[in-house]
Design a protein around this motif. Structure first.
Motif, PDB file in Angstrom:
ATOM      1  N   ASN A 558      40.362  37.959  42.809  1.00 11.20           N
ATOM      2  CA  ASN A 558      41.757  38.350  42.801  1.00 11.20           C
ATOM      3  C   ASN A 558      41.860  39.860  42.910  1.00 11.20           C
ATOM      4  O   ASN A 558      41.166  40.593  42.223  1.00 11.20           O
ATOM      5  CB  ASN A 558      42.417  37.843  41.516  1.00 11.20           C
ATOM      6  N   ASN A 562      48.182  40.901  43.836  1.00  8.92           N
ATOM      7  CA  ASN A 562      48.275  39.669  44.619  1.00  8.92           C
ATOM      8  C   ASN A 562      48.434  38.436  43.743  1.00  8.92           C
ATOM      9  O   ASN A 562      47.821  38.333  42.693  1.00  8.92           O
ATOM     10  CB  ASN A 562      47.028  39.487  45.484  1.00  8.92           C
ATOM     11  N   MET A 564      47.875  34.489  42.776  1.00  8.57           N
ATOM     12  CA  MET A 564      46.726  33.609  42.960  1.00  8.57           C
ATOM     13  C   MET A 564      47.127  32.159  42.733  1.00  8.57           C
ATOM     14  O   MET A 564      48.088  31.876  42.040  1.00  8.57           O
ATOM     15  CB  MET A 564      45.602  33.985  42.010  1.00  8.57           C
ATOM     16  N   ARG A 565      46.432  31.274  43.375  1.00  7.55           N
ATOM     17  CA  ARG A 565      46.698  29.858  43.172  1.00  7.55           C
ATOM     18  C   ARG A 565      45.736  29.310  42.145  1.00  7.55           C
ATOM     19  O   ARG A 565      44.546  29.607  42.178  1.00  7.55           O
ATOM     20  CB  ARG A 565      46.506  29.081  44.471  1.00  7.55           C
ATOM     21  N   LYS A 570      38.356  25.747  40.612  1.00 10.54           N
ATOM     22  CA  LYS A 570      37.958  27.122  40.316  1.00 10.54           C
ATOM     23  C   LYS A 570      37.428  27.235  38.886  1.00 10.54           C
ATOM     24  O   LYS A 570      36.458  27.955  38.634  1.00 10.54           O
ATOM     25  CB  LYS A 570      39.141  28.075  40.497  1.00 10.54           C
TER      26      LYS A 570
END
Length: 880
Positions: A558, A562, A564-565, A570
């Motif tokens: 990351n 920005n 993040m999904r 993950k």
RNA sequence: GGAAGUUUAGCUCAGCUGGGAGAGCAUCUGCCCUACAAGCAGAGGGUCAUAGGUUCGAGCCCUAUAACUUCCACCA
């Protein structure tokens, strides 16, 4: 002391225990030390209404990484926690909870309600702190603050009075956004616009002289009850003749003038605008210019007012609209209705359509305050990371309007203004101490009923929490703070207000760096929200995977600012990595001699040890610089790559034969293994505090690290003693060769269990000879021959690296065609390299303008490629 | 209406001040080699949205275009 690690990585077994140890040993506490440099972060205070969500988890993780890093670097690191009373949000929650008991806040009265609110704070204010503890947050709980505690409240009052005395706070009637549901004013930024389908109602306003009618268009016909004029553009030829005339206001018995004002857009609608100064910001301004009366036509719950509303009085605004439109139609005054899509302001808290209303409120005059706040960022003294957010900050600050700070709710800091009830006098007194007698006329004084916007107190957070306005030791030492970490969604609400407040009240910027992060979204990229039910509960993730895995997930891959999904795979990856580290440690411990008390690097180390130490030394430099420039995602990537690829997959495997062999050589390997493990744990600790601590405490620690906790150990230092460029390069040749053999074996489907013979032709004979055990262990080589000149009978598979030709005798006849084809492919690849590189080096422009180091670099690459090419060509020739 | 961001492997995303495109997951192949199958060793897969430009050299800088996202303003 050394202790056993459990067989499997199960974070539940130790995370809570470790956290309590840290807390008990007071590691989180920042003891002022004039010999150390301070490093301060104030935590964005979560609302007392809330519980930990992914946004908090991210925020928390980033701050904890920074603070742990700086603490280990030797700073006096203070991370100051706290909670926010969240005025309106909390009051709304309490009110709705009371509703279930059938109570309103008025049933309890102000004092009774406040009692409830404080009880609420006791109950829920602590909950989120427990949740933060589970994240591993190393903040100084002894300095925990609350926006409504005594100190913060004093700062708020002091600021209010100072600003008032400087003329930067005033009370006045302005158009504000009124929420009829929350029954309070809200500021401009608390108003959210959403596009809605509506209508344009065209209505005839008959001229009083009977010479016809003027058609106006409106989206809110009910507000005509508050009209005090209609306006046209002064240059509009169509309407020049009616300026100054009167029109009859429909549905009422009032007559209002036609005025001319440049605000009117001739192109839009009919070119005539109804002017409702009490309920529209632009109309309010027009009204002031033309000295028009202000008629409030609505109550605070958006019902129509008695006295102005006639038969519509008491109706809700939408109900009244319906009734009025029907009546207009009946009277033939409704010309037409057009569909119209437009933006409607809604309350950020409850979503109710706000009613712009002229109202007597307190405001902060912003222009003067904004200027230094713009300058401090423009000059680079205070910076945003990433920098692009400075842009929107400037836009907002440069176009800033006065800030409405009074709220008609009870939960908050009460405005310290007292008004004389004697109408003749009307004196206003601003004071910290209550006052009931007017100093001017002796009349009765009554305190303002309103409280302050919740952001008014959070704006002071970086210094009110450190004891300001007193010159406390904390304030003197820790202020200005170092970094602020928060999401881009509250730059205007909070960050900007802290900046101008800090500058104005302390004369200093409140912080140097603002690290902005994005939002954690769901798998489909949607915002996590209660209404969608797509939120992921961090506590649930911690239960299932551990806090370290959660933290690693939030920071990996990351970049600042920005979004993040969130995906569960993950987290699984992160957990798997933790498991990998866990097992590597377990392996090392299994093979250590009992008496080992710490890692000491022997003077004379074999090449593979120097290779790994040199790489590790590079890692320290890279990671430290990554962290210093807020590249947290890159830093952790580098650490994990090293641990997995270099340490586990190569170095541990390289040392296995030595360990098995025992003796001096094993001892050296054990020391290097532990030495680097300690360093890796330290580098990783800010990111994954629990697992690194658990492993640390099981390792034989020595030297500077001979301390009870990794948390308070020193950050690794890169050093020339660990730097072995020659060995790093040489051993790289072995790594290359083994890689080539492995790839070839795999391509030929040779099972790992089957040993093969190898002849290595190289000018680095000593190097390759010494590497025999590695070829044996890692490339499955049985018979290993190293020679400066090999007999090439064309019956072997030939692999070429830039350091060697490697022959794998096949024993039987090889498939010449296939082997030729493979070599041909290699030749083509090498040729491509050579032509690319020599093209570059033959380019006069490149030679003239590229930096010398770059040119040198390309030359080396070309030389290697050419060496390789020669070897390939020889092999092809032989085969033919 | 103004501004910002995004567009890179099938998916999720890295790629710092310009120097031959990376990771994880997924896919394929082969492995239980006494730390780890939550693993190991390999492999395939990309005109870095499009079109121009600057430069010796562009994923990165400039200009325009397209799609998506967000913020700000708000014309009744």
């Amino acid at each position: 002391m050394k202790k056993e690690l459990a067989k499997t990585y199960s974070p539940k077994e130790f995370e809570d225990r470790i956290y309590h140890e840290w807390e008990e040993k007071k590691y989180f506490r920042a003891e002022i030390d004039q010999k150390k440099k301070p490093y301060t972060i104030v935590m964005p205070p979560p609302n007392i209404t809330g519980q930990l969500h992914m946004g908090h988890a991210l925020d928390c993780t980033l701050q904890d990484i920074l603070i742990r890093f700086k603490r280990m670097q030797g700073y006096c690191a203070l991370w100051l926690p706290g909670t926010d009373h969240a005025a309106l949000a909390t009051e709304a929650k309490i009110v709705s909870a009371m509703k279930e008991e059938g109570l309103t806040k008025y049933d309890l009265g102000r004092d009774g309600f406040m009692e409830r609110a404080w009880a609420w704070n006791d109950k829920y204010g602590g909950r989120i702190k427990e949740q933060q503890r589970r994240m591993g947050t190393s903040c100084d709980w002894s300095r925990d603050r609350f926006t409504m505690d005594e100190g913060c409240s004093r700062a708020v009052q002091k600021v209010f009075i100072d600003l008032y005395e400087k003329g930067l706070i005033y009370r006045g009637e302005r158009i504000i956004n009124w929420c009829p549901n929350c029954k309070t004013s809200i500021s401009d930024i608390e108003t959210e616009y959403e596009e809605q389908d509506g209508f344009f109602w065209h209505i005839n306003y008959p001229l009083s002289d009977g010479s016809g009618a003027v058609e106006i268009a409106t989206t809110r016909p009910e507000t005509l009850l508050g009209d005090t004029a209609i306006a046209v553009h002064p240059d509009d030829e169509r309407y020049k003749n009616i300026i100054g005339k009167n029109v009859k206001l429909p549905l009422t018995d009032r007559e209002i003038p036609v005025i001319a004002d440049e605000y009117v857009d001739m192109e839009f609608g009919t070119g005539v605008v109804k002017i409702t100064p009490a309920h529209d910001p632009n109309d309010f301004e027009v009204g002031r210019r033309h000295d028009l009366p202000i008629i409030h036509m609505m109550n605070d719950d958006a019902t129509i007012k008695e006295g102005v509303g006639g038969k519509y009085a008491g109706m809700d605004r939408y109900e009244a609209r319906k009734a009025m439109v029907a009546d207009l139609e009946e009277q033939g005054l409704l010309v037409k209705v057009e569909p119209h899509r437009h933006n409607v302001g809604t309350c950020q808290r409850c979503g109710t359509t706000v009613e712009p209303t002229a109202s007597l409120q307190w405001f902060v005059r912003m222009k003067e305050l904004a200027k230094p706040a713009i300058d401090v960022v423009k000059s680079g003294e205070l910076r945003f990371i990433p920098q692009r957010f400075e842009n929107s900050y400037f836009v907002w600050m440069e176009n800033i309007r006065d800030w409405c700070i009074s709220r008609q709710i009870w939960w908050g800091h009460r405005i310290p203004a007292y008004y004389c009830q004697n109408k003749e006098c009307g004196h206003t007194e601003i004071t910290l101490d209550g006052i009931d007698k007017c100093p001017k006329c002796g009349g009765k004084m009554v305190q303002d009923e309103d409280t302050l916007d919740t952001w008014f107190s959070s704006a002071l957070w970086p210094f009110s929490t450190l004891g300001w306005p007193d010159k406390t030791e904390d304030f003197e030492y820790f202020y200005p703070t170092s970094a602020l970490v928060t999401g881009y969604d509250i730059i205007t609400f909070w960050v900007s207000r802290m900046i101008f407040s800090g500058l104005e009240h302390t004369g200093k910027k409140p912080f140097s760096d603002v690290l902005i992060h994005g939002l954690v979204r769901d798998e489909q990229g949607r915002k996590m929200s209660k209404s969608l039910g797509n939120g992921v509960d961090p506590l649930d993730i911690i239960d299932r995977f551990g806090a370290d895995a959660l933290r690693l997930t939030l920071v990996t891959g990351n970049a600042p600012g920005n979004d993040m999904r969130w995906t569960e795979t993950k987290v699984t990856n992160s957990r798997n990595f933790a498991n990998k580290l866990w097992n590597a440690s377990r392996y090392i411990l299994m093979n250590l001699p009992e008496e080992m008390t710490g890692a000491v690097l022997p003077d004379d180390l074999p090449i593979e040890d120097k290779w790994v130490l040199s790489l590790y030394n590079g890692l320290i430099k890279t990671v430290t610089s990554n962290l210093e420039s807020y590249e947290l995602g890159i830093a952790v990537q580098n650490i994990c790559d090293f641990i997995r690829d270099i340490y586990c997959d190569w170095y541990i495997e390289l040392t296995k034969p030595r360990i098995a062999q025992g003796g001096e050589t094993a001892r050296a390997a054990q020391n290097v293994l532990v030495y680097i493990m300690q360093g890796m744990l330290k580098l990783l600790h800010p990111f994954m505090p629990f697992i690194t601590e658990e492993i640390w405490q099981s390792m034989p620690i020595s030297g500077d690290g001979n301390r009870e906790s990794i948390m308070i150990s020193d950050w690794p230092q890169a050093s020339d003693e660990l730097d072995f460029p020659a060995e790093q390069d040489s051993f790289g040749k072995i790594v290359d060769a083994i890689g080539a053999i492995r790839a070839q074996r795999s391509e030929l489907n040779v099972p790992p269990s089957r040993k093969i013979s190898l002849v290595a032709e190289t000018s680095y004979t000593e190097l390759f000879k010494s590497a025999e055990p590695f070829f044996e262990k890692l490339a499955g080589i049985g018979e290993f021959t190293v020679t400066a000149k090999a007999e090439d009978n064309g019956d072997s598979i030939t692999l070429v690296t830039d350091a060697a030709r490697l022959f794998i005798p096949t024993g039987e006849l090889i498939d010449k065609q296939r082997e030729l084809a493979r070599l041909e492919k290699e030749r083509a690849a090498a040729e491509k390299d050579i032509s690319f590189l020599s093209g570059k080096l033959n380019n006069p422009g490149f030679l003239a303008k590229a930096p010398a180091a770059q040119i040198e670099n390309e030359r080396n690459k070309l030389a290697k490629a050419q060496e390789k090419m020669e070897k390939i060509l020889i092999s092809i020739e032989k085969l033919k």
